[in-house]
Design a protein around this motif. Structure first.
Motif, PDB file in Angstrom:
ATOM      1  N   ILE A  49      77.198  63.809  52.721  1.00  0.00           N
ATOM      2  CA  ILE A  49      76.274  64.369  53.711  1.00  0.00           C
ATOM      3  C   ILE A  49      75.291  63.307  54.192  1.00  0.00           C
ATOM      4  CG2 ILE A  49      74.454  66.072  54.075  1.00  0.00           C
ATOM      5  CD1 ILE A  49      75.877  67.825  51.987  1.00  0.00           C
ATOM      6  N   GLY A  50      74.747  62.547  53.241  1.00  0.00           N
ATOM      7  CA  GLY A  50      73.788  61.508  53.600  1.00  0.00           C
ATOM      8  C   GLY A  50      74.400  60.422  54.457  1.00  0.00           C
ATOM      9  N   GLY A  51      75.630  60.030  54.131  1.00  0.00           N
ATOM     10  CA  GLY A  51      76.310  59.007  54.912  1.00  0.00           C
ATOM     11  C   GLY A  51      76.556  59.460  56.340  1.00  0.00           C
ATOM     12  N   ALA A  52      76.990  60.705  56.499  1.00  0.00           N
ATOM     13  CA  ALA A  52      77.240  61.242  57.843  1.00  0.00           C
ATOM     14  C   ALA A  52      75.950  61.317  58.650  1.00  0.00           C
ATOM     15  CB  ALA A  52      77.883  62.622  57.737  1.00  0.00           C
ATOM     16  N   ILE A  57      72.384  59.308  63.060  1.00  0.00           N
ATOM     17  CA  ILE A  57      71.073  58.935  63.600  1.00  0.00           C
ATOM     18  C   ILE A  57      71.003  57.433  63.854  1.00  0.00           C
ATOM     19  CG2 ILE A  57      69.844  58.467  61.432  1.00  0.00           C
ATOM     20  CD1 ILE A  57      67.521  60.157  62.604  1.00  0.00           C
ATOM     21  N   PHE A  58      71.860  56.682  63.177  1.00  0.00           N
ATOM     22  CA  PHE A  58      71.927  55.230  63.341  1.00  0.00           C
ATOM     23  C   PHE A  58      72.289  54.855  64.773  1.00  0.00           C
ATOM     24  CE2 PHE A  58      73.122  50.915  62.053  1.00  0.00           C
ATOM     25  CZ  PHE A  58      72.284  50.712  60.974  1.00  0.00           C
ATOM     26  N   GLN A  59      73.060  55.723  65.424  1.00  0.00           N
ATOM     27  CA  GLN A  59      73.548  55.398  66.762  1.00  0.00           C
ATOM     28  C   GLN A  59      72.530  55.703  67.850  1.00  0.00           C
ATOM     29  OE1 GLN A  59      76.305  53.688  66.322  1.00  0.00           O
ATOM     30  NE2 GLN A  59      76.112  54.381  64.192  1.00  0.00           N
ATOM     31  N   LEU A  60      71.435  56.381  67.502  1.00  0.00           N
ATOM     32  CA  LEU A  60      70.399  56.700  68.488  1.00  0.00           C
ATOM     33  C   LEU A  60      69.443  55.521  68.580  1.00  0.00           C
ATOM     34  CD1 LEU A  60      69.711  60.408  67.469  1.00  0.00           C
ATOM     35  CD2 LEU A  60      71.252  59.547  69.248  1.00  0.00           C
ATOM     36  N   GLY A  66      65.024  44.408  71.236  1.00  0.00           N
ATOM     37  CA  GLY A  66      66.308  44.233  70.571  1.00  0.00           C
ATOM     38  C   GLY A  66      66.871  45.516  70.002  1.00  0.00           C
ATOM     39  N   GLY A  67      66.089  46.604  70.004  1.00  0.00           N
ATOM     40  CA  GLY A  67      66.594  47.887  69.528  1.00  0.00           C
ATOM     41  C   GLY A  67      65.947  48.318  68.223  1.00  0.00           C
ATOM     42  N   ILE A  68      65.427  49.532  68.197  1.00  0.00           N
ATOM     43  CA  ILE A  68      64.902  50.114  66.970  1.00  0.00           C
ATOM     44  C   ILE A  68      65.478  51.520  66.826  1.00  0.00           C
ATOM     45  CG2 ILE A  68      62.750  48.802  66.974  1.00  0.00           C
ATOM     46  CD1 ILE A  68      61.357  51.246  68.148  1.00  0.00           C
ATOM     47  N   HIS A  69      65.545  51.985  65.601  1.00  0.00           N
ATOM     48  CA  HIS A  69      66.085  53.320  65.343  1.00  0.00           C
ATOM     49  C   HIS A  69      65.787  53.711  63.904  1.00  0.00           C
ATOM     50  CE1 HIS A  69      69.269  51.295  63.088  1.00  0.00           C
ATOM     51  NE2 HIS A  69      69.458  50.524  64.140  1.00  0.00           N
ATOM     52  N   MET A  70      66.026  54.956  63.588  1.00  0.00           N
ATOM     53  CA  MET A  70      65.955  55.407  62.202  1.00  0.00           C
ATOM     54  C   MET A  70      67.369  55.381  61.624  1.00  0.00           C
ATOM     55  SD  MET A  70      63.138  58.496  62.189  1.00  0.00           S
ATOM     56  CE  MET A  70      64.058  59.557  63.307  1.00  0.00           C
ATOM     57  N   ASN A  71      67.460  55.336  60.305  1.00  0.00           N
ATOM     58  CA  ASN A  71      68.785  55.373  59.678  1.00  0.00           C
ATOM     59  C   ASN A  71      68.838  56.176  58.383  1.00  0.00           C
ATOM     60  OD1 ASN A  71      67.587  53.654  57.804  1.00  0.00           O
ATOM     61  ND2 ASN A  71      68.482  51.814  58.667  1.00  0.00           N
ATOM     62  N   LEU A  72      67.686  56.689  57.938  1.00  0.00           N
ATOM     63  CA  LEU A  72      67.617  57.583  56.766  1.00  0.00           C
ATOM     64  C   LEU A  72      68.087  56.927  55.467  1.00  0.00           C
ATOM     65  CD1 LEU A  72      68.910  60.932  58.339  1.00  0.00           C
ATOM     66  CD2 LEU A  72      66.558  60.120  58.139  1.00  0.00           C
ATOM     67  N   ALA A  86      73.831  52.053  48.215  1.00  0.00           N
ATOM     68  CA  ALA A  86      74.309  50.745  48.667  1.00  0.00           C
ATOM     69  C   ALA A  86      75.691  50.856  49.304  1.00  0.00           C
ATOM     70  CB  ALA A  86      74.340  49.770  47.498  1.00  0.00           C
ATOM     71  N   LEU A  87      76.564  51.673  48.714  1.00  0.00           N
ATOM     72  CA  LEU A  87      77.900  51.859  49.297  1.00  0.00           C
ATOM     73  C   LEU A  87      77.820  52.550  50.648  1.00  0.00           C
ATOM     74  CD1 LEU A  87      80.099  52.887  46.230  1.00  0.00           C
ATOM     75  CD2 LEU A  87      79.833  50.639  47.298  1.00  0.00           C
ATOM     76  N   ILE A  88      76.927  53.515  50.774  1.00  0.00           N
ATOM     77  CA  ILE A  88      76.749  54.199  52.061  1.00  0.00           C
ATOM     78  C   ILE A  88      76.273  53.204  53.113  1.00  0.00           C
ATOM     79  CG2 ILE A  88      75.325  55.892  53.285  1.00  0.00           C
ATOM     80  CD1 ILE A  88      75.425  57.588  50.718  1.00  0.00           C
ATOM     81  N   ALA A  89      75.383  52.310  52.733  1.00  0.00           N
ATOM     82  CA  ALA A  89      74.910  51.285  53.667  1.00  0.00           C
ATOM     83  C   ALA A  89      76.071  50.437  54.172  1.00  0.00           C
ATOM     84  CB  ALA A  89      73.853  50.409  52.988  1.00  0.00           C
ATOM     85  N   LEU A  90      76.983  50.090  53.275  1.00  0.00           N
ATOM     86  CA  LEU A  90      78.163  49.308  53.669  1.00  0.00           C
ATOM     87  C   LEU A  90      79.037  50.078  54.644  1.00  0.00           C
ATOM     88  CD1 LEU A  90      80.178  46.951  53.416  1.00  0.00           C
ATOM     89  CD2 LEU A  90      81.115  48.124  51.388  1.00  0.00           C
ATOM     90  N   VAL A  91      79.333  51.333  54.308  1.00  0.00           N
ATOM     91  CA  VAL A  91      80.215  52.145  55.153  1.00  0.00           C
ATOM     92  C   VAL A  91      79.600  52.366  56.532  1.00  0.00           C
ATOM     93  CG1 VAL A  91      81.260  54.428  55.419  1.00  0.00           C
ATOM     94  CG2 VAL A  91      81.330  53.276  53.193  1.00  0.00           C
ATOM     95  N   VAL A  92      78.318  52.705  56.552  1.00  0.00           N
ATOM     96  CA  VAL A  92      77.648  52.951  57.834  1.00  0.00           C
ATOM     97  C   VAL A  92      77.657  51.701  58.701  1.00  0.00           C
ATOM     98  CG1 VAL A  92      75.408  53.437  58.904  1.00  0.00           C
ATOM     99  CG2 VAL A  92      76.214  54.844  57.002  1.00  0.00           C
ATOM    100  N   ASN A  93      77.453  50.537  58.102  1.00  0.00           N
ATOM    101  CA  ASN A  93      77.444  49.301  58.872  1.00  0.00           C
ATOM    102  C   ASN A  93      78.832  48.921  59.369  1.00  0.00           C
ATOM    103  OD1 ASN A  93      74.789  47.755  59.161  1.00  0.00           O
ATOM    104  ND2 ASN A  93      74.673  48.443  57.039  1.00  0.00           N
ATOM    105  N   ILE A  94      79.861  49.221  58.588  1.00  0.00           N
ATOM    106  CA  ILE A  94      81.227  48.937  59.041  1.00  0.00           C
ATOM    107  C   ILE A  94      81.574  49.785  60.260  1.00  0.00           C
ATOM    108  CG2 ILE A  94      83.673  49.210  58.447  1.00  0.00           C
ATOM    109  CD1 ILE A  94      82.965  48.371  55.599  1.00  0.00           C
ATOM    110  N   PHE A  95      81.304  51.083  60.176  1.00  0.00           N
ATOM    111  CA  PHE A  95      81.609  51.959  61.303  1.00  0.00           C
ATOM    112  C   PHE A  95      80.720  51.651  62.508  1.00  0.00           C
ATOM    113  CE2 PHE A  95      83.691  54.535  58.044  1.00  0.00           C
ATOM    114  CZ  PHE A  95      84.836  54.946  58.718  1.00  0.00           C
ATOM    115  N   SER A  96      79.463  51.293  62.261  1.00  0.00           N
ATOM    116  CA  SER A  96      78.564  50.970  63.362  1.00  0.00           C
ATOM    117  C   SER A  96      79.016  49.704  64.079  1.00  0.00           C
ATOM    118  CB  SER A  96      77.134  50.799  62.841  1.00  0.00           C
ATOM    119  OG  SER A  96      76.633  52.019  62.321  1.00  0.00           O
TER     120      SER A  96
END
Length: 226
Positions: A49-52, A57-60, A66-72, A86-96
């Motif tokens: 749930i947290g990763g999703a 929100i990362f995409q907003l 240069g761009g600012i946003h929230m990422n929770l 830490a793993l969620i951070a990796l996954v979110v950055n890969i998809f982003s």
């Protein structure tokens, strides 16, 4: 919140290699710890749930400096723990990065930044709760501290790496990056307050999700001792 939005080829090759290597070492250590110690079942659901939520929100992106946003990531760290955070951070950055949100070559650096936010927020929250802080200030403060650490780390990575093709001397680059870091620190406070409200609500309905199930019963005694 903190994220390096620079394109491919912005960092020199040595910097890409350095931050990617450090990122791989961090994730390898996290995976090793998870395999040795395991994870609780409810943490897996919270991680999903947290990763999703973090990815969404990362995409907003607000196109300011240069761009600012929230990422929770602070919220994710508090709920899912430092390892899954830490793993969620990796996954979110890969998809982003796959969607063009940051360069693919900067996945290692951005994972370090966002993983640090989750890790620092988790341990700050646990420390403040052990000091008998109320849930809202503890979670809001922990998230703010975690996100602030990520913003400072982001700035340090950019200054240390330098920017290919930039005519700015290192001193001027540091001043420019300091402005970006300061802007992100302001966003950290806003996201920290939002995190505080979310954790406070969860603590009132499902305290077990934030590790507070036994908090209200501490010190209670039953029966008679002799």
């Amino acid at each position: 919140m903190a994220h390096i939005h620079l394109g491919e080829g912005t960092f020199p090759l040595w910097a890409l290699a350095l931050w990617t290597t450090v990122g791989v070492v961090l994730i390898s250590a996290v995976v090793y710890r998870i395999r040795r110690g395991g994870i609780k079942t409810h943490q897996i659901a919270l991680a999903g749930i947290g990763g999703a939520a973090s990815f969404a929100i990362f995409q907003l992106n607000i196109p300011v400096w240069g761009g600012i946003h929230m990422n929770l990531t602070g919220l994710v760290g508090i709920l899912a723990g430092p390892l899954l955070g830490a793993l969620i951070a990796l996954v979110v950055n890969i998809f982003s990065a796959a969607l063009g949100h940051g360069a693919v070559g900067l996945i290692g650096a951005n994972t370090l930044v966002n993983a640090s936010e989750a890790i620092v927020a988790y341990y700050a929250f646990k420390t403040l709760m052990q000091l008998d802080w109320d849930t809202f200030p503890a979670s809001a403060g922990a998230a703010t501290v975690g996100l602030s650490s990520g913003a400072i780390l982001m700035g340090a990575i950019i200054v240390v790496s330098g920017v290919n093709g930039s005519a700015l001397p290192r001193g001027d680059l540091t001043i420019a990056v300091a402005g970006l870091v300061g802007l992100n620190l302001g966003v950290a406070v806003i996201e920290g307050i939002l995190t505080g409200f979310i954790i406070q609500f969860l603590a009132s309905v499902r305290p077990d999700l934030v590790g507070l199930a036994n908090r209200d019963s501490r010190g209670d005694t039953t029966g008679v001792t002799a």
